[in-house]
Design a protein around this motif. Sequence first.
Motif, PDB file in Angstrom:
ATOM      1  N   ARG A  43       0.836  -1.214   0.000  1.00 37.60           N
ATOM      2  CA  ARG A  43       0.000   0.000   0.000  1.00 37.60           C
ATOM      3  C   ARG A  43       0.865   1.255   0.000  1.00 37.60           C
ATOM      4  O   ARG A  43       0.587   2.205  -0.727  1.00 37.60           O
ATOM      5  CB  ARG A  43      -0.922   0.013   1.221  1.00 37.60           C
ATOM      6  CG  ARG A  43      -2.197  -0.767   1.044  1.00 37.60           C
ATOM      7  CD  ARG A  43      -3.202  -0.492   2.145  1.00 37.60           C
ATOM      8  NE  ARG A  43      -2.672  -0.719   3.477  1.00 37.60           N
ATOM      9  CZ  ARG A  43      -2.624  -1.891   4.106  1.00 37.60           C
ATOM     10  NH1 ARG A  43      -3.093  -2.958   3.501  1.00 37.60           N
ATOM     11  NH2 ARG A  43      -2.131  -1.991   5.317  1.00 37.60           N
ATOM     12  N   SER A  44       1.922   1.253   0.801  1.00 34.81           N
ATOM     13  CA  SER A  44       2.820   2.412   0.852  1.00 34.81           C
ATOM     14  C   SER A  44       3.481   2.653  -0.498  1.00 34.81           C
ATOM     15  O   SER A  44       3.591   3.795  -0.948  1.00 34.81           O
ATOM     16  CB  SER A  44       3.892   2.211   1.915  1.00 34.81           C
ATOM     17  OG  SER A  44       3.327   2.156   3.195  1.00 34.81           O
ATOM     18  N   LYS A  45       3.922   1.589  -1.139  1.00 35.53           N
ATOM     19  CA  LYS A  45       4.562   1.720  -2.449  1.00 35.53           C
ATOM     20  C   LYS A  45       3.580   2.265  -3.484  1.00 35.53           C
ATOM     21  O   LYS A  45       3.914   3.144  -4.273  1.00 35.53           O
ATOM     22  CB  LYS A  45       5.106   0.370  -2.906  1.00 35.53           C
ATOM     23  CG  LYS A  45       5.831   0.428  -4.241  1.00 35.53           C
ATOM     24  CD  LYS A  45       6.264  -0.961  -4.674  1.00 35.53           C
ATOM     25  CE  LYS A  45       6.959  -0.961  -6.010  1.00 35.53           C
ATOM     26  NZ  LYS A  45       6.246  -0.295  -7.077  1.00 35.53           N
ATOM     27  N   ALA A  48       3.060   5.950  -2.843  1.00 35.04           N
ATOM     28  CA  ALA A  48       4.237   6.715  -3.294  1.00 35.04           C
ATOM     29  C   ALA A  48       4.250   6.824  -4.817  1.00 35.04           C
ATOM     30  O   ALA A  48       4.561   7.894  -5.363  1.00 35.04           O
ATOM     31  CB  ALA A  48       5.513   6.060  -2.793  1.00 35.04           C
TER      32      ALA A  48
END
Length: 84
Positions: A43-45, A48
Amino acid sequence: MLTAVLTWFSTTIGKTVAKWMWFAAVAAAVYWKIHADGAAAERSKRIADDIAAQKDRETIDDKVRQMDNAAFDRELSRWVRHDG
């Protein structure tokens, strides 16, 4: 009923079953933690990447807004195929 279960767990077989159940519970908890960490990292990737794409779009939009009509037409002709 409860005393029968507790008595059964005090036998050799009961202790073995309880030990393996404990190992299975620990393994499931470790697996779940790894899975949750991997999902959070993905999710973070993705977030970003979305932010970077939005910045790229804004940069391109700013460049296009600053172009005069002739420069815009020249740039557009590089990307659009003309049949005719």
